[in-house]
Design an enzyme around this catalytic site. Sequence first.
Site, PDB file in Angstrom:
ATOM      1  N   GLY A 116       0.864  -1.183   0.000  1.00  0.00           N
ATOM      2  CA  GLY A 116       0.000   0.000   0.000  1.00  0.00           C
ATOM      3  C   GLY A 116       0.897   1.227   0.000  1.00  0.00           C
ATOM      4  O   GLY A 116       1.703   1.405   0.912  1.00  0.00           O
ATOM      5  N   HIS A 137     -10.111  -2.052  18.003  1.00  0.00           N
ATOM      6  CA  HIS A 137      -9.819  -0.722  17.460  1.00  0.00           C
ATOM      7  C   HIS A 137     -11.120  -0.110  16.950  1.00  0.00           C
ATOM      8  O   HIS A 137     -11.339   0.072  15.777  1.00  0.00           O
ATOM      9  CB  HIS A 137      -8.810  -0.866  16.313  1.00  0.00           C
TER      10      HIS A 137
HETATM   11  N1  APR Z   1      -3.027  -4.282  -3.195  1.00  0.00           N
HETATM   12  C1  APR Z   1      -2.156  -3.325  -2.826  1.00  0.00           C
HETATM   13  N2  APR Z   1      -2.515  -2.050  -2.629  1.00  0.00           N
HETATM   14  C2  APR Z   1      -3.803  -1.746  -2.781  1.00  0.00           C
HETATM   15  C3  APR Z   1      -4.777  -2.691  -3.140  1.00  0.00           C
HETATM   16  C4  APR Z   1      -4.338  -4.021  -3.355  1.00  0.00           C
HETATM   17  N3  APR Z   1      -5.183  -4.988  -3.700  1.00  0.00           N
HETATM   18  N4  APR Z   1      -5.971  -2.066  -3.214  1.00  0.00           N
HETATM   19  C5  APR Z   1      -5.765  -0.790  -2.898  1.00  0.00           C
HETATM   20  N5  APR Z   1      -4.454  -0.586  -2.647  1.00  0.00           N
HETATM   21  C6  APR Z   1      -3.761   0.651  -2.312  1.00  0.00           C
HETATM   22  C7  APR Z   1      -4.353   1.870  -2.982  1.00  0.00           C
HETATM   23  O1  APR Z   1      -3.929   1.958  -4.346  1.00  0.00           O
HETATM   24  C8  APR Z   1      -3.809   2.998  -2.114  1.00  0.00           C
HETATM   25  O2  APR Z   1      -2.600   3.531  -2.644  1.00  0.00           O
HETATM   26  O3  APR Z   1      -3.881   0.941  -0.928  1.00  0.00           O
HETATM   27  C9  APR Z   1      -3.548   2.313  -0.760  1.00  0.00           C
HETATM   28  C10 APR Z   1      -4.379   2.884   0.376  1.00  0.00           C
HETATM   29  O4  APR Z   1      -3.984   4.197   0.546  1.00  0.00           O
HETATM   30  P1  APR Z   1      -5.009   5.349   0.975  1.00  0.00           P
HETATM   31  O5  APR Z   1      -6.260   5.227   0.180  1.00  0.00           O
HETATM   32  O6  APR Z   1      -4.256   6.638   0.930  1.00  0.00           O
HETATM   33  O7  APR Z   1      -5.376   4.957   2.483  1.00  0.00           O
HETATM   34  P2  APR Z   1      -4.518   5.208   3.825  1.00  0.00           P
HETATM   35  O8  APR Z   1      -4.912   6.500   4.418  1.00  0.00           O
HETATM   36  O9  APR Z   1      -3.083   4.956   3.558  1.00  0.00           O
HETATM   37  O10 APR Z   1      -5.129   4.065   4.750  1.00  0.00           O
HETATM   38  C11 APR Z   1      -4.958   2.697   4.432  1.00  0.00           C
HETATM   39  O11 APR Z   1      -5.168   1.974   6.710  1.00  0.00           O
HETATM   40  O12 APR Z   1      -5.794   3.090   8.664  1.00  0.00           O
HETATM   41  C12 APR Z   1      -6.215   2.266   7.611  1.00  0.00           C
HETATM   42  O13 APR Z   1      -8.550   2.801   7.410  1.00  0.00           O
HETATM   43  C13 APR Z   1      -7.290   2.902   6.790  1.00  0.00           C
HETATM   44  O14 APR Z   1      -7.924   0.886   5.646  1.00  0.00           O
HETATM   45  C14 APR Z   1      -7.206   2.108   5.522  1.00  0.00           C
HETATM   46  C15 APR Z   1      -5.706   1.815   5.395  1.00  0.00           C
END
Ligand code: APR
Length: 318
Positions: free
Chosen positions: A10, A176
């Site tokens: 991610g 959480h």
């Molecule tokens: N594989 C890898 N990455 C993925 C996938 C996948 N199948 N699906 C989505 N992503 C990536 C997205 O492309 C994005 O870049 O996950 C990333 C999530 O980033 P954000 O949308 O910016 O979210 P963020 O604020 O980083 O939070 C991520 O952590 O605290 C928790 O609730 C929050 O579930 C959320 C996670």
Amino acid sequence: MARPKIALIGGGQIGGVLAQLTALRELGDVVMFDIVEGLPQGKCLDIAEASPVDGFDVELKGTNDYKDIAGANVVIVTAGLPRKPGMSRDDLIEVNSKIMTSVAEGIRDNAPDAFVIVISNPLDAMVTLCQKITGFPPNRVMGQAGVLDSARFAAFIAWELGVSIKDVNAMTLGGHGDTMVPLVRYASVNGIPVMELLERKYGSKEKAKEVMDAMVKRTKGAGGEVVALLKTGSAFYSPASSAIAMAESILKDQKRVLPTCAYLQGEFGVDGYYVGVPCVLGANGVEKIIEFTLDEEEQAMFDNSVNAVKNLVDSLNL
Ligand code: APR
């Protein structure tokens, strides 16, 4: 000796801060994976180009190929959607379960010896799913929630009492979510109970309780408070810092006692579920779960939180 390798699954908001903190602290080389082409590559290049300014010697690589996480010592997972205003973390379960399934398979197949720290929400369910799919022993799969929830609680106490955050000790237990249990009785300023300090400040037990109740309520809703302000996503600086503290304790075998979403096998009367409890984190991951006595009221709140976790996790039908 080769530098440790930290894989970030991610490359969104939290992923970016994780990469920067890992680099600034020189915890090891970073591989950031995301399904969006260019995103992890661009973030890693951007951070790497700051290395001459900040003076860190680590490599950062963005990728869309799971093969690149091979050999990772620690994997931190943030893949998944964040909340929007008005949503609870549990509202994310359907979409993030699908994402977590593919992520856990990628980790299992490419970094079979790694320690895994999950941040994706709903945390208690996502870490359970991750452990089931990877099949890794529970000491190697854990969730980040309690470090952040406790940090929020500690910050509110420090601000209220006008003392340095460095001297406040506070902890939350449980899931959480809204049912988490900030431990009032054990909150202290260098060992002095916070309740006593509040009573001295306000001159009455009633007012002290009122102020503490408000801090407990704010702690439980602290994630939502940030979501409501940001409107386009959820907290990302503080979750990243919290997970880095856990990763650092493992990589450096610090044996810090950190509230961790860990797999309980009878501890605190819970069997077969991931719940937030204090753990020793060291070179073997979750090395020890620290049990201690809860009073009747704390136990009731903890049981309530565990029930909420059970309901959520059981809905996954694993
Ligand atoms: N594989 C890898 N990455 C993925 C996938 C996948 N199948 N699906 C989505 N992503 C990536 C997205 O492309 C994005 O870049 O996950 C990333 C999530 O980033 P954000 O949308 O910016 O979210 P963020 O604020 O980083 O939070 C991520 O952590 O605290 C928790 O609730 C929050 O579930 C959320 C996670």
